[in-house]
Design a protein around this motif. Structure first.
Motif, PDB file in Angstrom:
ATOM      1  N   PRO A   1       0.830  -1.203   0.000  1.00  0.00           N
ATOM      2  CA  PRO A   1       0.000   0.000   0.000  1.00  0.00           C
ATOM      3  C   PRO A   1       0.863   1.250   0.000  1.00  0.00           C
ATOM      4  O   PRO A   1       1.774   1.388   0.811  1.00  0.00           O
ATOM      5  N   ILE A   2       0.563   2.139  -0.929  1.00  0.00           N
ATOM      6  CA  ILE A   2       1.298   3.392  -1.053  1.00  0.00           C
ATOM      7  C   ILE A   2       0.300   4.527  -0.924  1.00  0.00           C
ATOM      8  O   ILE A   2      -0.717   4.545  -1.626  1.00  0.00           O
ATOM      9  N   PRO A   3       0.521   5.458  -0.056  1.00  0.00           N
ATOM     10  CA  PRO A   3      -0.418   6.575   0.080  1.00  0.00           C
ATOM     11  C   PRO A   3      -0.391   7.445  -1.169  1.00  0.00           C
ATOM     12  O   PRO A   3       0.664   7.818  -1.671  1.00  0.00           O
ATOM     13  N   VAL A   4      -1.546   7.726  -1.666  1.00  0.00           N
ATOM     14  CA  VAL A   4      -1.686   8.549  -2.858  1.00  0.00           C
ATOM     15  C   VAL A   4      -2.512   9.769  -2.494  1.00  0.00           C
ATOM     16  O   VAL A   4      -3.629   9.640  -1.998  1.00  0.00           O
ATOM     17  N   THR A   5      -1.955  10.927  -2.730  1.00  0.00           N
ATOM     18  CA  THR A   5      -2.662  12.175  -2.457  1.00  0.00           C
ATOM     19  C   THR A   5      -3.065  12.795  -3.775  1.00  0.00           C
ATOM     20  O   THR A   5      -2.242  13.053  -4.638  1.00  0.00           O
ATOM     21  N   SER A   6      -4.344  12.989  -3.915  1.00  0.00           N
ATOM     22  CA  SER A   6      -4.865  13.563  -5.151  1.00  0.00           C
ATOM     23  C   SER A   6      -5.104  15.039  -4.962  1.00  0.00           C
ATOM     24  O   SER A   6      -5.408  15.502  -3.860  1.00  0.00           O
ATOM     25  N   PRO A   7      -4.966  15.818  -6.002  1.00  0.00           N
ATOM     26  CA  PRO A   7      -5.255  17.240  -5.898  1.00  0.00           C
ATOM     27  C   PRO A   7      -6.687  17.476  -5.470  1.00  0.00           C
ATOM     28  O   PRO A   7      -7.599  16.712  -5.797  1.00  0.00           O
ATOM     29  N   ALA A   8      -6.859  18.524  -4.739  1.00  0.00           N
ATOM     30  CA  ALA A   8      -8.194  18.833  -4.233  1.00  0.00           C
ATOM     31  C   ALA A   8      -9.146  19.119  -5.382  1.00  0.00           C
ATOM     32  O   ALA A   8      -8.840  19.847  -6.307  1.00  0.00           O
ATOM     33  N   GLY A   9     -10.288  18.546  -5.299  1.00  0.00           N
ATOM     34  CA  GLY A   9     -11.306  18.800  -6.311  1.00  0.00           C
ATOM     35  C   GLY A   9     -11.103  18.053  -7.605  1.00  0.00           C
ATOM     36  O   GLY A   9     -11.812  18.305  -8.562  1.00  0.00           O
ATOM     37  N   GLU A  10     -10.125  17.140  -7.674  1.00  0.00           N
ATOM     38  CA  GLU A  10      -9.900  16.405  -8.916  1.00  0.00           C
ATOM     39  C   GLU A  10     -10.963  15.334  -9.066  1.00  0.00           C
ATOM     40  O   GLU A  10     -11.052  14.413  -8.268  1.00  0.00           O
ATOM     41  N   ARG A  11     -11.763  15.474 -10.086  1.00  0.00           N
ATOM     42  CA  ARG A  11     -12.840  14.522 -10.326  1.00  0.00           C
ATOM     43  C   ARG A  11     -12.999  14.345 -11.826  1.00  0.00           C
ATOM     44  O   ARG A  11     -12.502  15.137 -12.608  1.00  0.00           O
ATOM     45  N   CYS A  12     -13.675  13.299 -12.192  1.00  0.00           N
ATOM     46  CA  CYS A  12     -14.057  13.138 -13.590  1.00  0.00           C
ATOM     47  C   CYS A  12     -15.565  13.023 -13.642  1.00  0.00           C
ATOM     48  O   CYS A  12     -16.208  12.552 -12.705  1.00  0.00           O
ATOM     49  N   TRP A  13     -16.107  13.468 -14.741  1.00  0.00           N
ATOM     50  CA  TRP A  13     -17.547  13.525 -14.882  1.00  0.00           C
ATOM     51  C   TRP A  13     -17.982  12.513 -15.932  1.00  0.00           C
ATOM     52  O   TRP A  13     -17.185  12.086 -16.748  1.00  0.00           O
ATOM     53  N   PRO A  14     -19.230  12.143 -15.905  1.00  0.00           N
ATOM     54  CA  PRO A  14     -19.706  11.166 -16.896  1.00  0.00           C
ATOM     55  C   PRO A  14     -19.478  11.677 -18.313  1.00  0.00           C
ATOM     56  O   PRO A  14     -19.714  12.843 -18.619  1.00  0.00           O
ATOM     57  N   VAL A  15     -19.010  10.791 -19.155  1.00  0.00           N
ATOM     58  CA  VAL A  15     -18.753  11.111 -20.553  1.00  0.00           C
ATOM     59  C   VAL A  15     -19.948  10.639 -21.367  1.00  0.00           C
ATOM     60  O   VAL A  15     -20.261   9.445 -21.395  1.00  0.00           O
ATOM     61  N   ARG A  16     -20.593  11.587 -22.019  1.00  0.00           N
ATOM     62  CA  ARG A  16     -21.773  11.254 -22.812  1.00  0.00           C
ATOM     63  C   ARG A  16     -21.338  10.814 -24.205  1.00  0.00           C
ATOM     64  O   ARG A  16     -20.601  11.536 -24.891  1.00  0.00           O
ATOM     65  N   PRO A  17     -21.776   9.655 -24.653  1.00  0.00           N
ATOM     66  CA  PRO A  17     -21.383   9.189 -25.998  1.00  0.00           C
ATOM     67  C   PRO A  17     -22.177   9.909 -27.074  1.00  0.00           C
ATOM     68  O   PRO A  17     -23.181  10.581 -26.815  1.00  0.00           O
ATOM     69  N   THR A  18     -21.705   9.756 -28.289  1.00  0.00           N
ATOM     70  CA  THR A  18     -22.404  10.289 -29.461  1.00  0.00           C
ATOM     71  C   THR A  18     -22.754   9.140 -30.397  1.00  0.00           C
ATOM     72  O   THR A  18     -22.060   8.126 -30.446  1.00  0.00           O
ATOM     73  N   LEU A  19     -23.839   9.337 -31.123  1.00  0.00           N
ATOM     74  CA  LEU A  19     -24.313   8.329 -32.070  1.00  0.00           C
ATOM     75  C   LEU A  19     -23.733   8.634 -33.440  1.00  0.00           C
ATOM     76  O   LEU A  19     -23.878   9.742 -33.962  1.00  0.00           O
ATOM     77  N   ARG A  20     -23.075   7.659 -34.024  1.00  0.00           N
ATOM     78  CA  ARG A  20     -22.427   7.819 -35.325  1.00  0.00           C
ATOM     79  C   ARG A  20     -23.403   7.443 -36.434  1.00  0.00           C
ATOM     80  O   ARG A  20     -23.938   6.333 -36.463  1.00  0.00           O
ATOM     81  N   ASN A  21     -23.615   8.386 -37.350  1.00  0.00           N
ATOM     82  CA  ASN A  21     -24.511   8.160 -38.484  1.00  0.00           C
ATOM     83  C   ASN A  21     -23.734   8.413 -39.764  1.00  0.00           C
ATOM     84  O   ASN A  21     -23.403   9.554 -40.095  1.00  0.00           O
TER      85      ASN A  21
END
Length: 764
Positions: free
Chosen positions: A313-333
């Motif tokens: 186990p290694i302690p990992v410190t992430s930057p404050a507020g670092e998040r990812c948001w849902p990625v909306r896909p696109t429909l290929r036509n």
């Protein structure tokens, strides 16, 4: 380690002077993964008439290199259309070292894997219009060859596992790789328990997609404790390569441990749990190397069977507020080749909340989509702002979304990423972006709304902006406008599109009007080319007056189709087509050659010699139609029937000269005032057409050609044949007898003969 060398070559191709991207030669290569060096051997040689072109002039050859998609080149320094992003590429100019051959070398250390494209061309010329087959042209042939050297069995690091390694004195480095799945916000590489003669004499280097270079992200472990190297916002679904390199001159063996931690942006406070060494559990490609450390230039040292220990186990410190948001896909036509629309579910109107970005992904298929133009359009619904000074920023990045924790940031760049920035507000509610020849893979668009204040941009409160989003793939930018034509091109199995401009317009989308023809100039050139055919009216009148009705019909046919062919063939907007272009061109060429044929046959005066002389007219029409169908621009396909007609005329004139024992035509006035001027005018027209005509002077040189050819016909067409003056038949006796005959007047140019000579006696 074990190196494998691969060799690739392409068929030599003829290079052309650069006019647009449609005139370049494009070559497609594929570089495999784990390649440490790629060497392109660029072979160029001259040919002329099937032999070495030692007498051909030396013309420089420019070669462009780009990874992922064809190069967007601009050797003429023209202006690109608005809102167009121009990706960079490498360029190399080849000069001649031998009279008929030259070779260039282009080395790339640790190249990016995947598709690579080479584009080559000659410098722009004066645009001379040469007659095909008139003389042997100089051809410049270009053949690229690729030699790659790649490593096999590169050690794979599993996130959360520790790998031990001992670096022997004669080894300088160890190379590893780790696969980074989607939704990874951070890659942390750490060297542990480093023991050597001088502390920890190691360099730690990390690079995405390919082995690290000397300028890759690096860390000196002697000066940093702990020796940790982090990569924020890594590329998703790619290999990251870790190079542990020993300082020069360090004696003895250096032992160390290396481990990698991946941070899941959906859980920023936690590192990804350790995975079992399974490609399915790690979302890895199935073709990856073995587990365990591997020193470059040496075989793997003896380790445990799997080369790894239990996770530490290694302690990992992430930057404050670092998040990812849902990625909306696109429909290929897919509508057509390079005509693809990307539709958003529950779109095209997108709501951008004030507290978080809206992220979308556009997937471009490998190879298939890189030959078009990626278009992006943002339109802000001003009524949704409720009077607030809101600006919606869009960041388009390749292979990873840029979702920085700093909401006040308005840039789309980091130390390792460079994206494209779009913005819309109440003042400028529309923003466009065009990317010609985009790299394939996933493109991420992040939209966020910020409010403008005295202190810059700040997060908005209680304002949800509404944006109309349109993303699509097109063959060319704006279909090349009204002064260009979008052409679909192919090199082997690769398709791409490019604009071919006309009427002096230039540029990637035919929008640069620095050398464009004005409307008046276009109208003048069209009128000159069309009205110059009126010169055929005098030959028509002469033919009708001389009772050459068939010849007059051919001249009218030529005048009609030449006029409307040139009205349809204009490069600008002054264009008028009454039929399909191909039909008009065929009829124009056929009428021109038939005019020459019927004029020469009429000059031969074959009717007294050949009773069915009309057969030759039909034979000429069939031969010329066949020749034009084979090759409309070939010299001998067009010159052959004309020479055949001249041969018939020469035989007929020679037969008359021998039979009458004096030159035919007999009068010097016919030679001095008709035949010699007509022949000189026709020869001048041919010389202008073959040696003087260029693209720049085409409109007036070709108009002069029309005038000269029509004028020569008026001089060369023979006068009307006089009616035969036969004496009445003598009373015929029974048995043997004689009949006195008066031959018809044959002498060309003798319009009013004073005496009808009796020159033949026919037996009855």
């Amino acid at each position: 380690g074990l190196f494998v060398t691969d060799y690739f070559t392409r068929t030599p191709r003829k290079l052309s002077p650069f006019r647009s991207f449609a005139s370049i030669e494009l070559f497609h290569f594929h570089i495999p993964e784990d390649t440490v060096i790629a060497v392109w051997n660029l072979i160029t040689f001259k040919e002329q008439g099937g032999t070495f072109g030692d007498q051909c002039p030396d013309r420089s050859i420019t070669v462009y290199f780009r990874s992922g998609a064809p190069s967007v080149i601009n050797p003429l320094h023209t202006h690109f259309p608005r809102d167009t992003a121009v990706p960079g590429s490498f360029a190399l100019t080849l000069t001649w070292t031998l009279p008929n051959r030259t070779t260039g070398v282009f080395n790339v250390t640790s190249p990016l894997p995947g598709d690579w494209f080479l584009a080559a061309h000659l410098p722009k010329d004066e645009g001379k219009i040469s007659v095909k087959g008139l003389y042997e042209e100089c051809q410049y042939l270009f053949q690229p060859q690729l030699i790659v050297q790649r490593l096999v069995n590169i050690a794979v690091l599993y996130p959360g596992h520790v790998t031990e390694q001992s670096m022997a004195p004669h080894n300088r480095s160890c190379l590893y790789k780790v696969f980074v799945p989607s939704y990874t916000s951070r890659v942390l590489v750490e060297v542990l328990r480093c023991r050597g003669a001088e502390g920890c004499p190691l360099w730690l280097r990390v690079r995405a997609k390919a082995p690290p270079l000397h300028n890759s992200t690096a860390l000196d472990c002697r000066e940093h404790t702990p020796c940790q190297l982090a990569q924020d916002l890594p590329f998703w679904q790619h290999w990251y390569y870790v190079l542990v390199e020993k300082h020069p001159g360090v004696p003895g063996t250096v032992s160390f441990q290396v481990t990698v931690q991946l941070t899941d942006c959906s859980r920023p406070s936690l590192a990804r749990p350790p995975f079992l060494p399974s490609s399915a559990s790690m979302n890895m490609p199935h073709s990856f190397g073995s587990v365990g450390g591997l020193a470059l230039g040496d075989s793997p040292p003896p380790t445990n069977p799997n080369g790894t220990k239990h996770p530490v186990p290694i302690p990992v410190t992430s930057p404050a507020g670092e998040r990812c948001w849902p990625v909306r896909p696109t429909l290929r036509n897919e509508l057509d080749t390079f005509s693809v629309h990307f539709y958003i579910f529950f779109g095209p109107n997108v709501s951008v909340p004030p507290d978080r970005p809206a992220v979308f992904v556009i997937n471009l298929l490998p190879v298939l989509d890189s030959g078009g133009v990626l278009n992006l359009e943002l339109r802000l619904n001003v009524s949704s702002l409720c009077g607030e000074n809101v600006t919606v920023f869009g960041c388009l990045n390749h292979e990873v979304p840029l979702t920085s924790g700093d909401n006040a940031s308005v840039t789309c760049e980091t130390e390792s990423l460079a994206g494209f920035l779009l913005s819309v507000n109440a003042t400028a509610s529309l923003s466009r972006l065009r990317i010609p020849y985009p790299q394939t893979g996933s493109w991420y668009l992040s939209l966020r709304s910020l409010c403008a204040t005295e202190h810059g941009f700040e997060p908005c409160t209680n304002v949800t902006a509404e944006v109309y989003l349109r993303a699509y793939l097109s063959p060319c930018i704006n279909d090349c406008g009204i002064y260009g034509q979008c052409k679909l091109l192919r090199t082997n199995n690769y398709l791409y599109a490019a604009c071919e401009c006309k009427a002096g317009w230039n540029g990637w989308g035919c929008t640069d009007n620095a050398e464009a023809f004005s409307y008046g100039f276009q109208l003048l050139s069209t009128l000159l080319l069309c009205l110059s055919n009126v010169m055929f009216v005098p030959p028509v009148a002469i033919a009708v007056r001389s009772h050459y009705l068939l010849e007059a019909a051919v001249y009218i046919f030529t005048m009609f189709f030449s006029t409307f062919y040139h009205a349809c063939d204009q490069p600008g907007i002054v264009v008028f087509c009454i039929m399909e272009y191909d039909v008009l061109q065929f009829c124009d060429f056929l009428g021109s050659l038939m005019s020459v044929w019927v004029t020469v046959i009429a000059m031969a005066r074959l009717q007294p010699i050949v009773k069915q002389a009309s057969v030759l007219y039909l034979l000429g029409a069939m031969l010329l139609s066949m020749a034009l169908q084979m090759d409309r621009h070939g010299l001998w396909n067009l010159l052959g029937p004309s020479l055949f007609a001249l041969g018939i005329m020469a035989v007929a004139w020679t037969a008359r000269t021998i039979r009458r024992r004096h030159c035919y035509p007999p009068t010097w006035k016919r030679w001095a005032f008709y035949l010699c001027p007509g022949a000189l005018i026709a020869a001048a027209a041919v010389l202008l057409y073959a040696f003087v005509e260029t693209e720049e002077n085409y409109f007036y040189i070709h108009s002069i050609w029309h005038l000269l050819i029509a004028g020569s016909v008026g001089f060369l067409l023979p006068p009307r044949a006089k009616p035969s003056k036969r004496l009445g038949p003598l009373p015929r006796r029974k048995g043997c007898g004689y009949q006195l005959c008066v031959n018809e007047q044959e002498e060309l140019g003798l319009v009013d003969p004073a005496v009808a000579s009796i020159n033949s006696i026919c037996t009855s």
